[in-house]
Structure formats: structure tokens, C-alpha cells
Design a protein around this motif. Structure first.
Motif, PDB file in Angstrom:
ATOM      1  N   ALA A  74      14.895  -5.941   0.439  1.00  0.00           N
ATOM      2  CA  ALA A  74      14.512  -7.142   0.888  1.00  0.00           C
ATOM      3  C   ALA A  74      12.951  -7.001   1.292  1.00  0.00           C
ATOM      4  N   ALA A  75      12.544  -5.890   2.039  1.00  0.00           N
ATOM      5  CA  ALA A  75      11.360  -5.670   2.295  1.00  0.00           C
ATOM      6  C   ALA A  75      10.205  -5.757   0.993  1.00  0.00           C
ATOM      7  N   ALA A  76      10.751  -5.249  -0.106  1.00  0.00           N
ATOM      8  CA  ALA A  76      10.032  -5.108  -1.364  1.00  0.00           C
ATOM      9  C   ALA A  76       9.975  -6.635  -1.847  1.00  0.00           C
ATOM     10  N   SER A  77      10.811  -7.283  -1.667  1.00  0.00           N
ATOM     11  CA  SER A  77      10.940  -8.667  -2.172  1.00  0.00           C
ATOM     12  C   SER A  77      10.095  -9.496  -1.456  1.00  0.00           C
ATOM     13  N   ILE A  78       9.725  -9.473  -0.054  1.00  0.00           N
ATOM     14  CA  ILE A  78       8.800 -10.087   0.880  1.00  0.00           C
ATOM     15  C   ILE A  78       7.325  -9.590   0.045  1.00  0.00           C
ATOM     16  N   GLY A 107       4.417  -5.109 -10.497  1.00  0.00           N
ATOM     17  CA  GLY A 107       3.761  -4.018 -10.120  1.00  0.00           C
ATOM     18  C   GLY A 107       4.032  -3.459  -8.764  1.00  0.00           C
ATOM     19  N   VAL A 108       3.394  -4.377  -7.792  1.00  0.00           N
ATOM     20  CA  VAL A 108       3.463  -4.163  -6.579  1.00  0.00           C
ATOM     21  C   VAL A 108       4.793  -3.969  -6.011  1.00  0.00           C
ATOM     22  N   PHE A 109       5.617  -4.787  -6.365  1.00  0.00           N
ATOM     23  CA  PHE A 109       7.114  -4.798  -6.262  1.00  0.00           C
ATOM     24  C   PHE A 109       7.805  -3.420  -6.490  1.00  0.00           C
ATOM     25  N   LEU A 110       7.632  -3.055  -7.513  1.00  0.00           N
ATOM     26  CA  LEU A 110       7.920  -1.505  -7.894  1.00  0.00           C
ATOM     27  C   LEU A 110       7.558  -0.536  -6.986  1.00  0.00           C
ATOM     28  N   PHE A 111       6.145  -0.418  -7.027  1.00  0.00           N
ATOM     29  CA  PHE A 111       5.437   0.588  -6.084  1.00  0.00           C
ATOM     30  C   PHE A 111       5.966   0.621  -4.677  1.00  0.00           C
ATOM     31  N   THR A 112       6.024  -0.709  -4.059  1.00  0.00           N
ATOM     32  CA  THR A 112       6.720  -0.930  -2.707  1.00  0.00           C
ATOM     33  C   THR A 112       8.197  -0.185  -2.694  1.00  0.00           C
TER      34      THR A 112
END
Length: 169
Positions: A74-78, A107-112
Motif C-alpha cells: 500500500a505504501a509503495a503504491s502511494i 523503479g521508484v516503486f521497487l526501490f520503496t
């Protein structure tokens, strides 16, 4: 390693946490469960997720693996949607490909995801280091108590009541 079980197991119970942030993330996950659940199943296959139960227990975090993964997704999706909007705006202003903007957001999603998944391991290691630093003092205390004729059970109770940080816990 299956690890110890925590009382709160269901993702639905996330909405009942006292923290407004965690409650909101839990509600977000449940509201968009059809979209987020496949991502959760994919994240479960990450190597970091295999030892997550152990790391959550070591970090003294009262979440089940399912709950922590739901919060993570949920946090990474935001963060993904914020990064997507910003990168699309950047692509319009700087005139680069929208596909590149999408790849940047992914990339930002995966990093998060990876960063959030590593938090319990980091906290658990810090707790272990804290325990190691208090151990010599607690052992000296135990030695003195046992030599004074106090029983082992009472000595352990004294150590737990003393202020040896994580070790007393």
C-alpha cells in the motif's frame, strides 16, 4: 523458517491499529485489494520476504507477514502514483518519453518496496547489537547474585526488572 506467530494475523485487522497512518494504509489496501493483492503475491516471492517473519519477531514488530506485506504494498503504491504524476509532469516539461516516466515510477516503486522490507531486519539487528552491549553487565549482575546465594529464577527476575534495555525485555 516459519518463525513465531503473532496474534494479529489478518490484513483486515490493520484498520483497527491505533496509528492513523497504519489504519489508513490498511483501509487503502482493503479498498483496492483487487489491484494490490497480485502485487502482494509477487512481493511474497522476493528473497527478503522469505525471512520476514523472523525479522518482524526480532524487531519486536507486532505484525504478521501478511499484514506487513500489505502495508508495504500500500505504501509503495502511494509512492508509485506520486512518482508517476511527477515523472509525467517532468516528461511534459522536459520533453522526454512518457514510457521513460513510467519506467522511472516503476523503479521508484521497487526501490520503496525493498527499503520498507529491509526495515524489520535493520531494527532486529540494532536490537541484537543493543543486547550484546548490555550482556557483560547483566552477566556480572547474574554472577554476583548467584554467588550471594540467590536462586537462578529470582536472579533472572532481577535481570528482567533491571534496566538492561532490550536484554531485560
Amino acid at each position: 523458517t516459519s518463525g513465531p506467530q503473532v496474534n494479529t494475523q489478518m490484513v483486515e485487522e490493520l484498520t483497527e491499529f491505533n496509528s492513523p497512518l497504519l489504519s489508513s494504509l490498511g483501509k487503502l489496501f482493503l479498498r483496492f485489494e483487487l489491484v494490490l493483492k497480485p502485487k502482494l503475491k509477487a512481493v511474497k516471492k522476493f528473497p527478503v520476504s522469505k525471512e520476514l517473519a523472523y525479522h518482524l519477531y526480532s524487531a519486536n514488530m507486532a505484525y504478521s507477514v501478511q499484514q506487513y506485506l500489505a502495508l508495504t504494498v500500500a505504501a509503495a503504491s502511494i509512492v508509485f502514483f506520486i512518482a508517476l504524476v511527477l515523472s509525467i509532469l517532468g516528461s511534459v516539461i522536459l520533453k522526454f518519453s512518457v514510457l521513460l516516466a513510467l519506467l522511472l515510477a516503476i523503479g521508484v516503486f521497487l526501490f520503496t518496496l525493498v527499503i520498507i522490507l529491509l526495515i524489520p531486519k535493520s531494527i532486529g539487528q540494532r536490537r541484537g547489537d543493543d543486547t550484546s552491549s548490555e550482556l557483560p553487565f547483566a552477566l556480572r549482575h547474574m554472577s554476583s547474585s548467584l554467588r550471594a546465594g540467590i536462586g537462578l529464577h529470582k536472579t533472572l527476575q532481577t535481570i528482567a526488572a533491571a534496566d538492561y534495555g532490550v536484554l531485560s525485555q
